[in-house]
Design a protein around this motif. Structure first.
Motif, PDB file in Angstrom:
ATOM      1  N   PHE A 198       0.814  -1.209   0.000  1.00 42.25           N
ATOM      2  CA  PHE A 198       0.000   0.000   0.000  1.00 42.25           C
ATOM      3  C   PHE A 198       0.848   1.260   0.000  1.00 42.25           C
ATOM      4  CE2 PHE A 198      -2.772  -3.273   1.551  1.00 42.25           C
ATOM      5  CZ  PHE A 198      -3.994  -2.959   0.991  1.00 42.25           C
ATOM      6  N   THR A 199       0.310   2.288  -0.649  1.00 40.97           N
ATOM      7  CA  THR A 199       0.876   3.629  -0.629  1.00 40.97           C
ATOM      8  C   THR A 199      -0.084   4.545   0.098  1.00 40.97           C
ATOM      9  OG1 THR A 199       1.978   3.296  -2.751  1.00 40.97           O
ATOM     10  CG2 THR A 199       1.675   5.562  -2.018  1.00 40.97           C
ATOM     11  N   ASN A 200       0.415   5.279   1.079  1.00 42.68           N
ATOM     12  CA  ASN A 200      -0.430   6.228   1.804  1.00 42.68           C
ATOM     13  C   ASN A 200      -0.653   7.434   0.909  1.00 42.68           C
ATOM     14  OD1 ASN A 200      -1.726   7.909   3.591  1.00 42.68           O
ATOM     15  ND2 ASN A 200      -0.441   7.357   5.329  1.00 42.68           N
ATOM     16  N   ALA A 201      -1.852   7.480   0.290  1.00 43.91           N
ATOM     17  CA  ALA A 201      -2.119   8.452  -0.761  1.00 43.91           C
ATOM     18  C   ALA A 201      -2.655   9.779  -0.244  1.00 43.91           C
ATOM     19  CB  ALA A 201      -3.111   7.866  -1.765  1.00 43.91           C
ATOM     20  N   ALA A 202      -3.335   9.767   0.899  1.00 39.85           N
ATOM     21  CA  ALA A 202      -3.963  11.007   1.364  1.00 39.85           C
ATOM     22  C   ALA A 202      -4.308  10.891   2.833  1.00 39.85           C
ATOM     23  CB  ALA A 202      -5.217  11.312   0.551  1.00 39.85           C
ATOM     24  N   SER A 203      -4.468  12.036   3.461  1.00 42.61           N
ATOM     25  CA  SER A 203      -4.983  12.131   4.823  1.00 42.61           C
ATOM     26  C   SER A 203      -6.048  13.212   4.821  1.00 42.61           C
ATOM     27  CB  SER A 203      -3.858  12.474   5.798  1.00 42.61           C
ATOM     28  OG  SER A 203      -4.364  12.579   7.117  1.00 42.61           O
ATOM     29  N   VAL A 204      -7.266  12.849   5.184  1.00 38.20           N
ATOM     30  CA  VAL A 204      -8.395  13.771   5.147  1.00 38.20           C
ATOM     31  C   VAL A 204      -8.799  14.101   6.575  1.00 38.20           C
ATOM     32  CG1 VAL A 204     -10.745  14.143   4.338  1.00 38.20           C
ATOM     33  CG2 VAL A 204      -9.169  12.734   2.984  1.00 38.20           C
ATOM     34  N   THR A 205      -8.911  15.386   6.887  1.00 35.82           N
ATOM     35  CA  THR A 205      -9.318  15.806   8.228  1.00 35.82           C
ATOM     36  C   THR A 205     -10.834  15.751   8.350  1.00 35.82           C
ATOM     37  OG1 THR A 205      -7.395  17.250   8.444  1.00 35.82           O
ATOM     38  CG2 THR A 205      -9.260  17.689   9.899  1.00 35.82           C
ATOM     39  N   VAL A 206     -11.303  15.139   9.434  1.00 34.08           N
ATOM     40  CA  VAL A 206     -12.737  15.072   9.740  1.00 34.08           C
ATOM     41  C   VAL A 206     -12.939  15.596  11.155  1.00 34.08           C
ATOM     42  CG1 VAL A 206     -13.247  13.218   8.106  1.00 34.08           C
ATOM     43  CG2 VAL A 206     -12.459  12.646  10.402  1.00 34.08           C
ATOM     44  N   GLY A 207     -14.049  15.228  11.775  1.00 36.91           N
ATOM     45  CA  GLY A 207     -14.305  15.674  13.134  1.00 36.91           C
ATOM     46  C   GLY A 207     -13.492  14.880  14.149  1.00 36.91           C
ATOM     47  N   PRO A 208     -13.574  15.262  15.421  1.00 32.25           N
ATOM     48  CA  PRO A 208     -12.756  14.619  16.456  1.00 32.25           C
ATOM     49  C   PRO A 208     -13.195  13.179  16.738  1.00 32.25           C
ATOM     50  CG  PRO A 208     -14.264  16.205  17.436  1.00 32.25           C
ATOM     51  CD  PRO A 208     -14.372  16.392  15.964  1.00 32.25           C
ATOM     52  N   GLN A 209     -12.206  12.312  16.896  1.00 28.43           N
ATOM     53  CA  GLN A 209     -12.395  10.910  17.253  1.00 28.43           C
ATOM     54  C   GLN A 209     -13.265  10.151  16.245  1.00 28.43           C
ATOM     55  OE1 GLN A 209     -13.251  10.074  21.369  1.00 28.43           O
ATOM     56  NE2 GLN A 209     -12.268  11.957  22.070  1.00 28.43           N
ATOM     57  N   PRO A 210     -12.851  10.106  14.982  1.00 27.21           N
ATOM     58  CA  PRO A 210     -13.587   9.281  14.017  1.00 27.21           C
ATOM     59  C   PRO A 210     -13.473   7.802  14.381  1.00 27.21           C
ATOM     60  CG  PRO A 210     -11.488   9.990  13.095  1.00 27.21           C
ATOM     61  CD  PRO A 210     -11.645  10.717  14.396  1.00 27.21           C
ATOM     62  N   ARG A 211     -14.539   7.058  14.117  1.00 31.71           N
ATOM     63  CA  ARG A 211     -14.560   5.634  14.475  1.00 31.71           C
ATOM     64  C   ARG A 211     -14.804   4.759  13.250  1.00 31.71           C
ATOM     65  NH1 ARG A 211     -12.807   4.786  19.878  1.00 31.71           N
ATOM     66  NH2 ARG A 211     -13.352   2.662  19.322  1.00 31.71           N
ATOM     67  N   SER A 212     -15.582   3.694  13.381  1.00 29.86           N
ATOM     68  CA  SER A 212     -15.664   2.637  12.369  1.00 29.86           C
ATOM     69  C   SER A 212     -16.375   3.110  11.104  1.00 29.86           C
ATOM     70  CB  SER A 212     -16.390   1.425  12.949  1.00 29.86           C
ATOM     71  OG  SER A 212     -15.765   0.994  14.142  1.00 29.86           O
ATOM     72  N   PRO A 213     -15.662   3.140   9.955  1.00 28.87           N
ATOM     73  CA  PRO A 213     -16.202   3.724   8.728  1.00 28.87           C
ATOM     74  C   PRO A 213     -16.956   2.710   7.873  1.00 28.87           C
ATOM     75  CG  PRO A 213     -13.917   3.138   8.388  1.00 28.87           C
ATOM     76  CD  PRO A 213     -14.266   2.718   9.806  1.00 28.87           C
ATOM     77  N   ALA A 214     -17.580   3.234   6.814  1.00 31.28           N
ATOM     78  CA  ALA A 214     -18.230   2.397   5.802  1.00 31.28           C
ATOM     79  C   ALA A 214     -17.839   2.912   4.432  1.00 31.28           C
ATOM     80  CB  ALA A 214     -19.745   2.420   5.974  1.00 31.28           C
ATOM     81  N   ILE A 215     -17.722   1.999   3.464  1.00 28.57           N
ATOM     82  CA  ILE A 215     -17.383   2.340   2.088  1.00 28.57           C
ATOM     83  C   ILE A 215     -18.502   1.863   1.174  1.00 28.57           C
ATOM     84  CG2 ILE A 215     -15.777   1.905   0.185  1.00 28.57           C
ATOM     85  CD1 ILE A 215     -13.543   1.610   2.155  1.00 28.57           C
ATOM     86  N   ALA A 216     -18.996   2.757   0.298  1.00 29.59           N
ATOM     87  CA  ALA A 216     -20.020   2.402  -0.687  1.00 29.59           C
ATOM     88  C   ALA A 216     -20.122   3.543  -1.702  1.00 29.59           C
ATOM     89  CB  ALA A 216     -21.375   2.163  -0.016  1.00 29.59           C
ATOM     90  N   ASP A 217     -20.773   3.282  -2.819  1.00 31.28           N
ATOM     91  CA  ASP A 217     -21.016   4.317  -3.826  1.00 31.28           C
ATOM     92  C   ASP A 217     -22.304   5.039  -3.460  1.00 31.28           C
ATOM     93  OD1 ASP A 217     -21.330   5.919  -6.030  1.00 31.28           O
ATOM     94  OD2 ASP A 217     -21.615   4.269  -7.453  1.00 31.28           O
ATOM     95  N   PHE A 218     -22.160   6.224  -2.874  1.00 30.11           N
ATOM     96  CA  PHE A 218     -23.337   6.954  -2.391  1.00 30.11           C
ATOM     97  C   PHE A 218     -24.039   7.754  -3.481  1.00 30.11           C
ATOM     98  CE2 PHE A 218     -20.746   7.037   1.716  1.00 30.11           C
ATOM     99  CZ  PHE A 218     -21.333   5.869   2.170  1.00 30.11           C
ATOM    100  N   ASN A 219     -23.302   8.254  -4.466  1.00 27.35           N
ATOM    101  CA  ASN A 219     -23.909   9.140  -5.470  1.00 27.35           C
ATOM    102  C   ASN A 219     -24.073   8.498  -6.837  1.00 27.35           C
ATOM    103  OD1 ASN A 219     -21.234   9.061  -6.138  1.00 27.35           O
ATOM    104  ND2 ASN A 219     -20.923  11.273  -6.164  1.00 27.35           N
ATOM    105  N   GLY A 220     -23.835   7.200  -6.943  1.00 30.08           N
ATOM    106  CA  GLY A 220     -24.113   6.469  -8.167  1.00 30.08           C
ATOM    107  C   GLY A 220     -23.184   6.752  -9.327  1.00 30.08           C
ATOM    108  N   ASP A 221     -21.979   7.248  -9.054  1.00 29.89           N
ATOM    109  CA  ASP A 221     -21.049   7.558 -10.140  1.00 29.89           C
ATOM    110  C   ASP A 221     -20.051   6.436 -10.395  1.00 29.89           C
ATOM    111  OD1 ASP A 221     -19.423   7.746  -7.915  1.00 29.89           O
ATOM    112  OD2 ASP A 221     -18.639   9.741  -8.388  1.00 29.89           O
ATOM    113  N   GLY A 222     -20.198   5.315  -9.711  1.00 25.20           N
ATOM    114  CA  GLY A 222     -19.311   4.186  -9.897  1.00 25.20           C
ATOM    115  C   GLY A 222     -18.061   4.208  -9.045  1.00 25.20           C
ATOM    116  N   ALA A 223     -17.832   5.288  -8.300  1.00 25.66           N
ATOM    117  CA  ALA A 223     -16.671   5.396  -7.409  1.00 25.66           C
ATOM    118  C   ALA A 223     -17.136   5.233  -5.969  1.00 25.66           C
ATOM    119  CB  ALA A 223     -15.982   6.747  -7.594  1.00 25.66           C
ATOM    120  N   LEU A 224     -16.320   4.550  -5.176  1.00 28.19           N
ATOM    121  CA  LEU A 224     -16.694   4.276  -3.795  1.00 28.19           C
ATOM    122  C   LEU A 224     -16.371   5.464  -2.891  1.00 28.19           C
ATOM    123  CD1 LEU A 224     -15.553   0.568  -3.356  1.00 28.19           C
ATOM    124  CD2 LEU A 224     -17.818   1.458  -3.930  1.00 28.19           C
ATOM    125  N   ASP A 225     -17.369   5.835  -2.100  1.00 30.90           N
ATOM    126  CA  ASP A 225     -17.255   6.940  -1.155  1.00 30.90           C
ATOM    127  C   ASP A 225     -17.078   6.390   0.256  1.00 30.90           C
ATOM    128  OD1 ASP A 225     -17.967   8.756  -3.377  1.00 30.90           O
ATOM    129  OD2 ASP A 225     -19.941   7.814  -3.174  1.00 30.90           O
TER     130      ASP A 225
END
Length: 439
Positions: free
Chosen positions: A80-107
């Protein structure tokens, strides 16, 4: 074909004459030594998905200590290559991955768990593995886990969160474009830490299960097929269940529940009765303090095994399933320090399920590539895994000469050193060229 049979028969006879046993078609579960990748501060959870459209599984890790999400892109070989770091709110926890907007890319969706927080952040993929700034949506108090599934049957992926301090599950309905609106809050038992989604009663509607840490229960929320859920029905499990996995563990066609019981050192299995109701099925010893849990066929024998992350031992624990609901004693594998979450997938394209654990005390994430059924790394020709290439390895190759047939525990049959599903000249050459002690 007659010649291959003759070779096999002769080899077996020779083995008997000299008192050697030809290895059976079984193999031990083995992982390569863990490879660590730097994460943010206090990484606590992860998810896998093809974020850049290259048909490999990429990795998302949430870092509780510095309010970031780390994005890792797969190099196609399980690195793996660490491609990015995105800042969110404090103490992020267990995430989910899915295509939310129907463009074929996973959000990505991330619950924000800090004291007083009531939001889940949605990160929309730009199509190449990069992400737009997070958009926040209000849920219950201190959401700890988010799950993505089409909960209302409209074809768009919705969200549900387990809200730790409001003791409920929030549902966010996708409006079809990757934006969300509140669609109800449903009470469960005390301190739900995790939530999962599956069709539990066979009505083609997605139901929810939350595990409740203080109540020591799993709450089942059956979809009413009208955009809501029936009142929760709770079932007793082990002490302080941390996470759950929904899977058909008894092979009867219904989705069952397995919980990682952190304070009792067990996994509890609840068996589906076919209608979304459950009864106790088994309690399995699972180390000192299992936390995260996945169900995967680690040894490729057709039966689902269980794997947990155990911060009490700083180990990953694999429970290999035998007949029925019987499991082998826990087998542990070293990872990093303080792993409380685990995800699984084929990371290197070899059709074996690999494992990933974020290590909250060493600020990194460990990738463990599955080597079950392969000859030991660095020792080509060692078919029996004894650290040397010799007569028994030669006999293993000769006695299994030809196409691989069904085997008990591994897709890759004994003697198939090059994983071609055929034992032949290439495997024989590996033995002859590697003869002697392994270096």
């Amino acid at each position: 074909m007659r010649r291959e049979s003759a070779i096999s028969t002769t080899a077996i006879q020779l083995a008997v004459l000299i008192g050697l046993a030809v290895p059976a078609g079984t193999c031990e579960i083995e992982f390569a030594p863990p490879v660590e990748y730097d994460a943010g501060v206090f990484p606590v959870a992860a998810a896998l998905g093809d974020l850049d459209g290259e048909s490999t599984l990429d990795l998302v890790v949430t870092n509780r200590g510095d309010a970031t999400v780390s994005i890792y892109l797969n190099d196609g070989r399980g690195g793996f290559t660490n491609a990015a770091s995105v800042t969110v709110g404090p103490q992020p926890r267990s995430p989910a991955i899915a295509d939310f907007n129907g463009d074929g890319a996973l959000d990505v969706a991330v619950p924000i768990w800090a004291e007083g927080e009531r939001r889940v952040s949605v990160l929309i993929n730009d199509g190449s593995g990069g992400f737009a700034s997070p958009v926040d949506y209000e849920v219950g108090l201190r959401p700890r886990t988010v799950v993505a599934a089409d909960l209302d049957g409209d074809g768009a992926v919705d969200l549900a969160t387990a809200n730790f301090e409001s003791h409920d599950v929030s549902v966010l309905r996708n409006q079809g474009d990757g934006t969300f609106v509140a669609a109800g809050t449903h009470a469960v038992d005390f301190f739900p830490g995790s939530v999962s989604a599956a069709d539990l009663n066979g009505d083609d509607a997605i139901d929810l299960v939350a595990t409740n840490r203080q109540s020591h229960t799993a709450s089942v929320l059956l979809n009413d097929r009208a955009g809501g859920f029936a009142a929760a029905v709770s079932y007793v499990v082990g002490l302080a269940p941390k996470h759950e996995v929904l899977v058909d563990i008894d092979d009867d066609g219904d989705v069952d529940i397995a919980t990682a019981d952190g304070n009792s050192g067990t996994v509890t299995i609840l068996l589906n009765q076919g209608d979304g109701g459950f009864q106790w099925g088994a309690t399995v010893s699972a180390g000192a303090g299992p936390h995260g849990i996945v169900a995967v066929d680690v040894d490729d024998d057709g039966d689902l095994d269980l794997a947990t992350a155990d911060p009490a031992m700083d180990r990953m624990v694999v429970l290999r399933r035998g007949p029925g609901l019987e499991f082998d004693p826990p087998r542990t594998f070293a990872a990093g320090a303080g792993e409380i979450f685990i995800v699984a997938g084929d990371l290197d394209g070899d059709d074996r399920i690999d494992l990933v654990v974020p290590n909250q005390l060493s600020d990194d994430v460990s990738v463990l590539l599955n080597r079950t059924g392969l000859d030991p790394a660095g020792c080509p020709g060692d078919a029996d895994g004894d650290g040397a290439v010799g007569l028994l390895d030669l006999l293993t190759v000769l006695s299994h000469w030809g196409p691989c047939g069904p085997v008990e525990f591994c897709t890759f049959c004994p003697g198939d050193l090059d994983a071609s599903m055929d034992v032949g000249l290439a495997d024989l050459l590996q033995v002859l060229s590697g003869w002697g002690p392994c270096s």
